[in-house]
Motif scaffolding. Structure first.
Motif, short mmCIF file in Angstrom:
data_model
loop_
_atom_site.label_atom_id
_atom_site.label_comp_id
_atom_site.label_asym_id
_atom_site.label_seq_id
_atom_site.Cartn_x
_atom_site.Cartn_y
_atom_site.Cartn_z
N GLY A 94 -8.67 -26.79 35.49
CA GLY A 94 -9.99 -27.28 35.12
C GLY A 94 -10.05 -28.78 34.97
N TRP A 153 -10.45 -29.67 38.95
CA TRP A 153 -11.28 -28.85 39.85
C TRP A 153 -12.57 -28.46 39.15
N ARG A 154 -13.69 -28.63 39.88
CA ARG A 154 -15.02 -28.33 39.32
C ARG A 154 -15.67 -27.10 39.94
N ALA A 192 -11.95 -32.61 42.37
CA ALA A 192 -13.00 -33.53 41.92
C ALA A 192 -12.79 -34.95 42.43
N ARG A 202 -16.01 -19.67 40.00
CA ARG A 202 -15.50 -19.77 38.64
C ARG A 202 -14.05 -19.28 38.61
N ASP A 244 -15.63 -26.26 43.44
CA ASP A 244 -15.89 -26.31 44.88
C ASP A 244 -14.71 -25.72 45.65
N ARG A 261 -19.19 -22.15 45.46
CA ARG A 261 -18.90 -22.56 44.09
C ARG A 261 -18.30 -21.36 43.37
#
Length: 755
Positions: A138, A141-142, A100, A82, A144, A80
């Protein structure tokens, strides 16, 4: 166009979020294609079949993708991230972003100054990368991602098994081991406290009759007991959780290693002996997480207690140390004899276990031959041998314990007598020991002797573990096929086969099974292999499957040497049916699609129809969901063979091998399978190994082998005329036909033969 492909919005400058397409339009293969592209960057070609059923059912999970890459020899990890991690990564290697909506994108570059990353669509190889900023990414995409790089060195699964390998596995649980150590130290401290409280109770409370001190001591004893109980529970819980995790890792590793071993290993080694040897790995685990840790924690207790013992009485402390040292020396003196006896015991137990498993596995044969008595006598002999070895081991341990017992008794009783003498003869002020101190010393003295004796006995345990490591190593350190299953080319097969001056000899054999054989067959050929027993027919089938790869000369499929082909890809491209096929416990459908779990019932029905199995499957109580018992006892031989053929055909292989697939069948079942051969052969290369020449007359080519050499190759009519070996075999199998014709001719009159 779905979310993952709408990244072109970044180039247009529009600020609104990309439109979402209707549900179901996202391509299931996007994540797969992305990982394949990244793997190619690292020089590894992934096989889609290796994802085992994830494709087409749902979006492959990050864990499934990572496992798929790992199986191919890459290092991969789901993570995960950022935006700040993504933009600051210092690597030129591509990175897979899992979007996502189930899609994927590949990060091929980043510009920290501009605040953008360069993304490529994995399903449009020639497309130019698109610069995307944090806001636009964003929207789709979350966080992952899948980190992938080339594997460095030897993976843990491929390292040789040793004591230190399993020790490193245990040390991976560092956090749990620290917690166990802290809890054990706390328990050791709490166990030191009660003897001193008892000493105070005897020397102060009884002497001065102080009730308040007794109440205080009682309260402290209750509190220490509560804390000791809670710490003990916590330590046992942590030990259980840690052992379970280690057991799971060991079980997964052992099973993967067993699956990577070549077939000839299992052909040469009894199943029972192999399983018994592998089971010793859990004895090693018990030693590392139990006896070893416990002994070293006891040593810590010893170090903590010795200053208190010398403070209470140096004389008694030296006596305890001397007696404990003698016990340790006695145990070490017996170690060579114990080592020899335990070596015999392990060999005897292996033999006993091999007989047990072999008898259970072959129980149908045992019952059919009525050899229960013979097997029972064999079992009795193995039990007697193991019992004698175990008795010898018990006796030598008993002798050692008998020598040690008086010394251990002296630690408990002799020290008490000597201490009582010191209390009576010498004033407490000069010796520093009182009646209460003597009782406390006795309680603590046993805690000192135990670690020293445990250290000596640890040497004995180490010998047993060393033998266990040797047994496990005999199995797990055998050369595997792992490298061949991960590396090599994955060509698209058409089915052309060529043997060029190929020679192969089985290990320990004096003569070659195949001696400089050469022949070629084009793609789509139905090739029959015939010859006397031992001529090399099944050896050719084994070589084609890659079971044996240490041959001389060349074996090429579509011009590619078989040793250069990825072994997993090769075997998945072949359909193989043997004389005696194993069916798994489960439904008929599950057995047909066993090699391709992602296939559907429709695929199973199509394969069953081609194999001639559909008619009997539909008569079963639940059709394709009917349960097959262990050993497939609820199916006939012909039904088993037709299911095996359906299982081989379900993946539509370009090459199909039937190795004596009909030799054990009744005439009706054989005729049914032979009637379907031409249908099965359509569009693929088929190799049929058979002793029954009548089933090969329709083959395009028949290869005749004699003593490992090629006697002839050609259609049935041609080689029947020119090949003496084939003609002799044909005449032997058709003598009854010639006799019937002669009897028919004798039964008619000359007039009946006239036109």
């Amino acid at each position: 166009m779905n979310q993952r492909l709408n990244l072109h919005i970044a180039a247009t400058g529009e600020r609104h979020a990309p439109a979402v397409t209707p549900a179901g339009e996202v391509n299931d293969f996007a994540r797969v294609d992305a990982l394949i592209a990244v793997a190619r960057h690292h020089g590894v070609e992934l096989d889609r079949v290796g994802l085992r059923g994830q494709i087409g059912r749902d979006f492959p999970s990050p864990a499934a993708l990572a496992a798929w890459a790992h199986d191919a020899g890459l290092w991969a990890r789901a993570a995960r991230l950022r935006w700040r991690h993504l933009i600051r990564m210092r690597t030129d290697a591509p990175l897979v972003l899992l979007l996502a909506d189930g899609g994927a994108a590949i990060v091929v570059g980043r510009d920290a100054k501009a605040g953008t990353v360069l993304l490529k669509d994995p399903q449009v190889p020639g497309a130019e990368p698109i610069a995307v900023d944090e806001l636009r990414l964003g929207n789709v995409w979350r966080g992952d991602a899948l980190l992938v790089r080339r594997g460095r060195g030897t993976s843990a699964d491929e390292e040789p098994f040793s004591f230190w390998w399993i020790a490193r596995l245990v040390l991976q649980e560092r956090r749990s081991l620290r917690e166990i150590t802290v809890a054990s130290i706390g328990l050791s401290v709490l166990q030191i406290l009660p003897p001193f409280l008892i000493m105070i109770a005897i020397d102060r409370v009884l002497t001065h009759q102080t009730m308040s001190t007794l109440v205080m001591i009682s309260l402290m004893l209750v509190l220490s007991t509560v804390y000791e109980t809670l710490l003990g529970y916590a330590r046992r819980e942590i030990v259980e959780v840690t052992s379970t995790r280690i057991d799971a890792r060991l079980a997964l590793h052992v099973f993967r290693r067993l699956l990577a071993l070549p077939v000839d290993f299992f052909e040469r080694n009894p199943t029972g002996e192999t399983t018994h040897k592998v089971a010793q790995i859990f004895r090693i685990r018990d030693f590392l997480t139990g006896k070893l840790v416990g002994t070293f924690l006891d040593v810590f207790t010893l170090v903590a207690l010795l200053p208190f013992l010398f403070w209470m009485s140096a004389t008694l402390a030296w006596m305890v140390l001397a007696a404990s040292t003698v016990v340790a020396l006695v145990v070490m003196a017996f170690l060579p004899a114990i080592r020899r006896v335990f070596a015999r015991l392990i060999v005897a137990e292996n033999s006993k276990h091999a007989v047990l498993v072999e008898t259970v596995y072959g129980m149908r044969t045992v019952k059919s031959l009525g050899i229960e008595k013979v097997r029972n006598e064999e079992w009795d002999a193995r039990v007697a041998e193991a019992g004698k070895a175990r008795l010898d081991a018990g006796r030598i341990s008993n002798v050692a314990q008998t020598v040690v017992n008086p010394i251990e008794a002296f630690i408990n009783r002799g020290v008490l007598l000597v201490g009582a003498y010191i209390v009576l003869v010498e004033p407490a002020g000069s010796t520093g020991i009182t009646a209460g101190a003597l009782i406390a010393f006795m309680l603590l003295g046993t805690r000192v002797a135990s670690p020293l004796i445990g250290l000596a006995k640890l040497m004995q345990d180490l010998e047993e573990v060393r033998m266990s490591v040797r047994q496990v190593s005999e199995v797990l350190n055998h050369p595997t096929e792992a490298a061949a299953m991960r590396t090599g080319v994955r060509p698209k097969f058409e089915g052309a086969i060529a043997f060029q001056d190929l020679t192969f000899t089985y290990p320990a054999a004096k003569t070659a099974a195949l001696d400089r054989i050469s022949f070629e067959v084009p793609a789509g050929t139905m090739l029959g292999l015939v010859g006397r027993s031992g001529s090399g027919k099944s050896t050719i089938a084994r070589l084609l499957q890659g079971i044996s790869r240490d041959y001389g000369g060349y074996l090429k499929i579509d011009g590619t040497d078989l040793r250069e082909i990825n072994l997993t890809h090769l075997r998945r491209s072949f359909g193989v049916v043997l004389q005696d096929n194993f069916l798994f416990r489960g439904s008929v459908r599950d057995n047909i699609i066993a090699g391709r779990p992602g296939l559907t019932l429709e695929h199973a029905i199509r394969a069953a129809r081609l194999a001639g199995a559909e008619e009997f499957i539909e008569r079963l109580p639940r059709g394709y969901e009917s349960w097959i018992e262990e050993g497939s006892a609820n199916l006939s031989g012909g039904q088993r063979q037709r299911l095996a053929i359906a299982r081989a055909l379900v993946s539509d292989p370009r090459l199909l091998i039937l190795d004596e697939a009909t030799s054990a069948l009744d005439p009706e079942s054989e005729a049914l399978i032979n009637a379907n051969l031409l249908r099965m052969a359509k569009g693929r290369t088929m190799i049929i190994v058979s002793h029954r020449l009548s089933s090969l007359v329709d083959c395009d080519q028949i290869l005749v082998l004699d003593k490992g050499t090629v006697a002839d190759i050609g259609p049935h009519e041609e080689i029947l005329e020119r090949c003496p070996v084939y003609r002799a075999l044909w005449q032997q199998q058709n003598r009854h036909m010639d006799g019937a014709q002669r009897r028919l001719l004798r039964s008619v009159t000359p007039g009946e033969l006239a036109p």
